[in-house]
Design a protein around this motif. Structure first.
Motif, PDB file in Angstrom:
ATOM      1  N   VAL A   1       0.783  -1.242  -0.170  1.00 42.42           N
ATOM      2  CA  VAL A   1       0.147  -0.210   0.111  1.00 42.42           C
ATOM      3  C   VAL A   1       0.974   1.410   0.046  1.00 42.42           C
ATOM      4  N   ARG A   2       0.625   2.386  -0.784  1.00 44.65           N
ATOM      5  CA  ARG A   2       1.054   3.378  -0.819  1.00 44.65           C
ATOM      6  C   ARG A   2       1.373   4.305   0.439  1.00 44.65           C
ATOM      7  N   GLU A   3       2.343   4.916   0.610  1.00 40.55           N
ATOM      8  CA  GLU A   3       2.781   5.389   1.779  1.00 40.55           C
ATOM      9  C   GLU A   3       1.505   6.609   2.149  1.00 40.55           C
ATOM     10  N   ASN A   4       1.229   7.319   1.232  1.00 44.06           N
ATOM     11  CA  ASN A   4       0.149   8.385   1.426  1.00 44.06           C
ATOM     12  C   ASN A   4      -1.189   8.024   1.531  1.00 44.06           C
ATOM     13  N   SER A   5      -1.295   6.804   1.554  1.00 48.06           N
ATOM     14  CA  SER A   5      -2.792   5.986   1.673  1.00 48.06           C
ATOM     15  C   SER A   5      -3.029   5.271   2.923  1.00 48.06           C
ATOM     16  N   VAL A   6      -1.949   5.433   3.752  1.00 49.55           N
ATOM     17  CA  VAL A   6      -2.147   4.718   4.963  1.00 49.55           C
ATOM     18  C   VAL A   6      -1.934   5.720   6.189  1.00 49.55           C
ATOM     19  N   ALA A   7      -3.190   5.661   7.056  1.00 49.64           N
ATOM     20  CA  ALA A   7      -3.126   6.675   8.046  1.00 49.64           C
ATOM     21  C   ALA A   7      -1.946   6.692   8.948  1.00 49.64           C
ATOM     22  N   PRO A   8      -1.417   7.925   9.397  1.00 45.33           N
ATOM     23  CA  PRO A   8      -0.317   8.045  10.147  1.00 45.33           C
ATOM     24  C   PRO A   8      -0.506   7.388  11.520  1.00 45.33           C
ATOM     25  N   ARG A   9       0.617   6.439  11.925  1.00 43.87           N
ATOM     26  CA  ARG A   9       0.731   5.864  13.007  1.00 43.87           C
ATOM     27  C   ARG A   9       0.210   6.722  14.213  1.00 43.87           C
ATOM     28  N   VAL A  10      -0.309   6.191  15.267  1.00 43.54           N
ATOM     29  CA  VAL A  10      -0.666   6.779  16.526  1.00 43.54           C
ATOM     30  C   VAL A  10       0.558   7.133  16.947  1.00 43.54           C
ATOM     31  N   ALA A  11       0.521   8.075  18.022  1.00 41.42           N
ATOM     32  CA  ALA A  11       1.778   8.590  18.887  1.00 41.42           C
ATOM     33  C   ALA A  11       2.595   7.301  19.536  1.00 41.42           C
ATOM     34  N   MET A  12       3.662   7.427  19.622  1.00 42.06           N
ATOM     35  CA  MET A  12       4.604   6.409  20.142  1.00 42.06           C
ATOM     36  C   MET A  12       5.371   6.887  21.376  1.00 42.06           C
ATOM     37  N   VAL A  13       5.267   6.291  22.684  1.00 37.89           N
ATOM     38  CA  VAL A  13       5.870   6.742  23.686  1.00 37.89           C
ATOM     39  C   VAL A  13       7.330   6.241  23.781  1.00 37.89           C
ATOM     40  N   HIS A  14       8.324   7.195  23.993  1.00 45.50           N
ATOM     41  CA  HIS A  14       9.667   6.815  24.357  1.00 45.50           C
ATOM     42  C   HIS A  14       9.978   6.917  25.986  1.00 45.50           C
ATOM     43  N   HIS A  15      10.858   6.294  26.340  1.00 43.55           N
ATOM     44  CA  HIS A  15      11.104   6.247  27.879  1.00 43.55           C
ATOM     45  C   HIS A  15      12.613   5.950  28.031  1.00 43.55           C
ATOM     46  N   GLY A  16      13.474   6.835  28.830  1.00 42.48           N
ATOM     47  CA  GLY A  16      14.951   6.772  28.970  1.00 42.48           C
ATOM     48  C   GLY A  16      14.886   6.055  30.383  1.00 42.48           C
ATOM     49  N   SER A  17      16.144   5.733  30.525  1.00 47.24           N
ATOM     50  CA  SER A  17      16.415   4.728  31.971  1.00 47.24           C
ATOM     51  C   SER A  17      16.397   5.590  32.968  1.00 47.24           C
ATOM     52  N   GLN A  18      16.581   6.993  32.801  1.00 50.80           N
ATOM     53  CA  GLN A  18      16.566   7.784  34.188  1.00 50.80           C
ATOM     54  C   GLN A  18      15.175   8.411  34.356  1.00 50.80           C
ATOM     55  N   GLY A  19      14.196   7.744  33.642  1.00 53.04           N
ATOM     56  CA  GLY A  19      12.623   8.156  33.706  1.00 53.04           C
ATOM     57  C   GLY A  19      12.087   8.962  33.131  1.00 53.04           C
ATOM     58  N   ARG A  20      12.919   9.618  32.237  1.00 49.98           N
ATOM     59  CA  ARG A  20      12.288  10.869  31.146  1.00 49.98           C
ATOM     60  C   ARG A  20      11.491  10.334  29.976  1.00 49.98           C
ATOM     61  N   PHE A  21      10.271  10.831  29.814  1.00 51.37           N
ATOM     62  CA  PHE A  21       9.350  10.533  28.836  1.00 51.37           C
ATOM     63  C   PHE A  21       9.454  11.399  27.695  1.00 51.37           C
ATOM     64  N   ALA A  22       9.203  10.593  26.417  1.00 51.70           N
ATOM     65  CA  ALA A  22       8.940  11.647  25.326  1.00 51.70           C
ATOM     66  C   ALA A  22       7.720  11.110  24.339  1.00 51.70           C
ATOM     67  N   LEU A  23       7.358  11.651  23.621  1.00 53.69           N
ATOM     68  CA  LEU A  23       6.259  11.280  22.654  1.00 53.69           C
ATOM     69  C   LEU A  23       6.488  11.713  21.429  1.00 53.69           C
ATOM     70  N   ARG A  24       6.514  10.743  20.171  1.00 51.20           N
ATOM     71  CA  ARG A  24       6.761  10.870  19.044  1.00 51.20           C
ATOM     72  C   ARG A  24       5.182  10.694  18.244  1.00 51.20           C
ATOM     73  N   GLU A  25       4.935  11.652  17.290  1.00 56.01           N
ATOM     74  CA  GLU A  25       3.773  11.506  16.387  1.00 56.01           C
ATOM     75  C   GLU A  25       4.386  12.281  15.164  1.00 56.01           C
ATOM     76  N   GLN A  26       4.169  11.334  14.124  1.00 50.91           N
ATOM     77  CA  GLN A  26       4.582  11.610  12.822  1.00 50.91           C
ATOM     78  C   GLN A  26       6.130  12.322  13.089  1.00 50.91           C
TER      79      GLN A  26
END
Length: 250
Positions: free
Chosen positions: A152-177
């Motif tokens: 399926v072509r890239e532009n015809s697929v809905a963007p992935r839902v937001a993705m959570v990152h977590h560092g070993s020191q407890g810091r959080f991050a969120l990736r969306e597109q």
């Protein structure tokens, strides 16, 4: 088959046949041994005549070990490439890893997918391939990319839902597109926002220029934590009380 290699994890002990081959020290030799071992797996599939219809996925669980700094000094080799920091970090060097697929009968060699994919997505993808629906309390952060494998072509697929990152020191991050929000922690009391399309190395914090994006991502991260999932579905109860690192939640 799930094949988790012990190399190149510590202790760094490459087989004698690889010592000195990489010119990047023993760790480089150990990585070279991994490459050879994966080649043996691929050769076995070829010899058995099943390579065309076998989905082979090669990936890693984190970015380079902290010895990446020493390899820069000694060999001029950047194990993290253009990305910031490495293993245990909330930045891209800690989380962005190779994700290579070989499936000759289905996936065209040399093709690329330039949108975010998480290793948690494997469960939903495999279930999708088997025609099964995951129960509500399984794969809460898993999104199928089977349609992508089917071409399926890239532009015809809905963007992935937001993705959570977590560092070993407890810091959080969120990736969306293309956006990535890094939350503050007790040691670094400020939030950071990066446009990974323009700045994959996370060199320029643009939160002052895009406060509305940061606010939206903070709200989304809060909802994900409270819902116990990032994928669509019923709320799942977290199995621990709120972590102290979530002090920014209201």
């Amino acid at each position: 088959l799930y094949f988790p290699l012990t190399a190149p994890h510590k202790p760094v002990q490459p087989h004698p046949r690889f010592i000195g081959k990489s010119k990047l020290g023993l760790y480089g030799d150990f990585v070279m041994q991994v490459d050879w071992t994966v080649g043996q797996v691929m050769q076995a599939l070829d010899s058995a005549g099943v390579e065309k219809n076998t989905l082979l996925i090669y990936t890693s669980d984190n970015g380079p070990e902290t010895t990446w700094r020493e390899r820069i000094k000694r060999f001029g080799h950047h194990s993290n490439g253009i990305y910031r920091e490495g293993k245990r970090s909330v930045y891209e060097g800690g989380h962005r890893v190779p994700f290579i697929i070989r499936w000759p009968a289905q996936v065209k060699a040399g093709s690329q997918w330039n949108q975010p994919v998480c290793q948690t997505d494997l469960l939903a993808t495999f279930a999708d391939m088997a025609g099964e629906r995951l129960p509500a309390n399984a794969g809460e952060d898993s999104i199928s990319f089977y349609r992508v494998l089917r071409g399926v072509r890239e532009n015809s697929v809905a963007p992935r839902v937001a993705m959570v990152h977590h560092g070993s020191q407890g810091r959080f991050a969120l990736r969306e597109q293309n956006w990535k929000l890094v939350m503050e922690d007790a040691r670094r009391g400020k939030r950071e926002l990066y446009d990974l399309a323009k700045d994959p190395g996370e060199t320029t914090n643009v939160i002052a220029q895009h406060p509305e994006v940061a606010a939206r991502l903070v709200a989304k991260l809060t909802v994900i934590v409270r819902n116990g999932r990032s994928s669509p579905g019923p709320v799942q109860k977290n199995d621990t009380p709120p972590w102290k690192e979530l002090f920014w939640m209201h």
